[in-house]
Design an enzyme around this catalytic site. Sequence first.
Site, PDB file in Angstrom:
ATOM      1  N   TYR A 137      -9.464   5.182   4.876  1.00  0.00           N
ATOM      2  CA  TYR A 137      -8.615   6.212   5.716  1.00  0.00           C
ATOM      3  C   TYR A 137      -8.606   6.273   7.181  1.00  0.00           C
ATOM      4  CZ  TYR A 137      -6.148  10.388   6.879  1.00  0.00           C
ATOM      5  OH  TYR A 137      -5.337  11.259   7.677  1.00  0.00           O
ATOM      6  N   LYS A 141      -5.312   4.228   9.244  1.00  0.00           N
ATOM      7  CA  LYS A 141      -4.362   4.998  10.060  1.00  0.00           C
ATOM      8  C   LYS A 141      -4.554   4.573  11.530  1.00  0.00           C
ATOM      9  CE  LYS A 141      -2.679   8.341   9.277  1.00  0.00           C
ATOM     10  NZ  LYS A 141      -1.229   8.551   8.944  1.00  0.00           N
TER      11      LYS A 141
END
Length: 348
Positions: A137, A141
């Site tokens: 994640y 990102k």
Amino acid sequence: MKVLVTGGSGFLGQEICRRLSARGVVTSSLGRRPSTTLERMGVRQHLGDLADTAAVSRAVAGCDAVVHNAALAGVSGPPRPYWATNVVGTRHVIEQCRAHGVRTLVHTSTASVVFRPGGLEGVTEDLPFALHHLAAYPATKARAEALVLAAHGPELATVSLRPHIIWGPGDPHFVPALAHAVRAGRLLMPGDGDNLVDTTHVRTAAHAHLLALDRLRQSPAVGGRAYFIGQGDPRPLREITRRFLRAAGIGARWCAVPPRLATAAATVSDTFLRVAGSPRTHALSRFLVAELLHPHYFDLTAARRDLGFEPPIGFEAGLAELTPLALPTPDHSKDTPCRKPTKPSAPS
């Protein structure tokens, strides 16, 4: 003005759509599932996936600005789904903004793009991305944010916002995860919980997005930058969890898991999930344990200076808005003293 909000049916996305609609902005959303809440707001809904270029194109067409809020979030799981949504999806949004003449793009990033073991204490946006991310994640990102900021220019003004631990009324993630982690009146957590952590009320996060939209349209010179967003009120994690659980109608004692044991258990979990090919995005992981063990709060000076940002609601006032969750009431008559556990029970 016409604004598209990707992920408009999500927790933060709905609040952004609500505030835009209240301004009289013609608001639309791109998401994978229809939302009755957005329907009641009068938000036009485009159904589709960020990985589908045609779906993104249809949603972006005719818009003046885009708030790219959609993402796959989690603390564990294989890289491929995160890459498809967070990186490929962001690339599609940028491409379609250019193709359809959209002039303003606000991206919802995360403070986790710079998180590293040892924590972050009052850091500014000058801190570079972490060289090694503990989960897919934050890694994806960070890549998505880099794409957005690199796209900034005379034809497309871009900015990336980094809210952290978003909570508030209707929170479907953080507070419910804490509540479900309570067992027999105990909350097993790594460390003593003295690490300082800042959080972001959902209204604070949405407010920052509208400020960024306004400032980019008025002065594109603020673009091409990332900004930390939060309450500016770091508190010990132990206090935050206790206050959130109390607001949810749940009493629980913090039971500390030794950091080395928690980290070892998380390492075993990460390895097992990887070997098993598990798609779980909210399992015990090294990334989760590291965030629970270490401080993470940020210097908000840049957002205050460039965007005119100030949290519209304080931590205490936000707590007062929370209501008890519809969960079974713990039976504290069966509470047992905290004992050395085999692995931590952390929010997931």
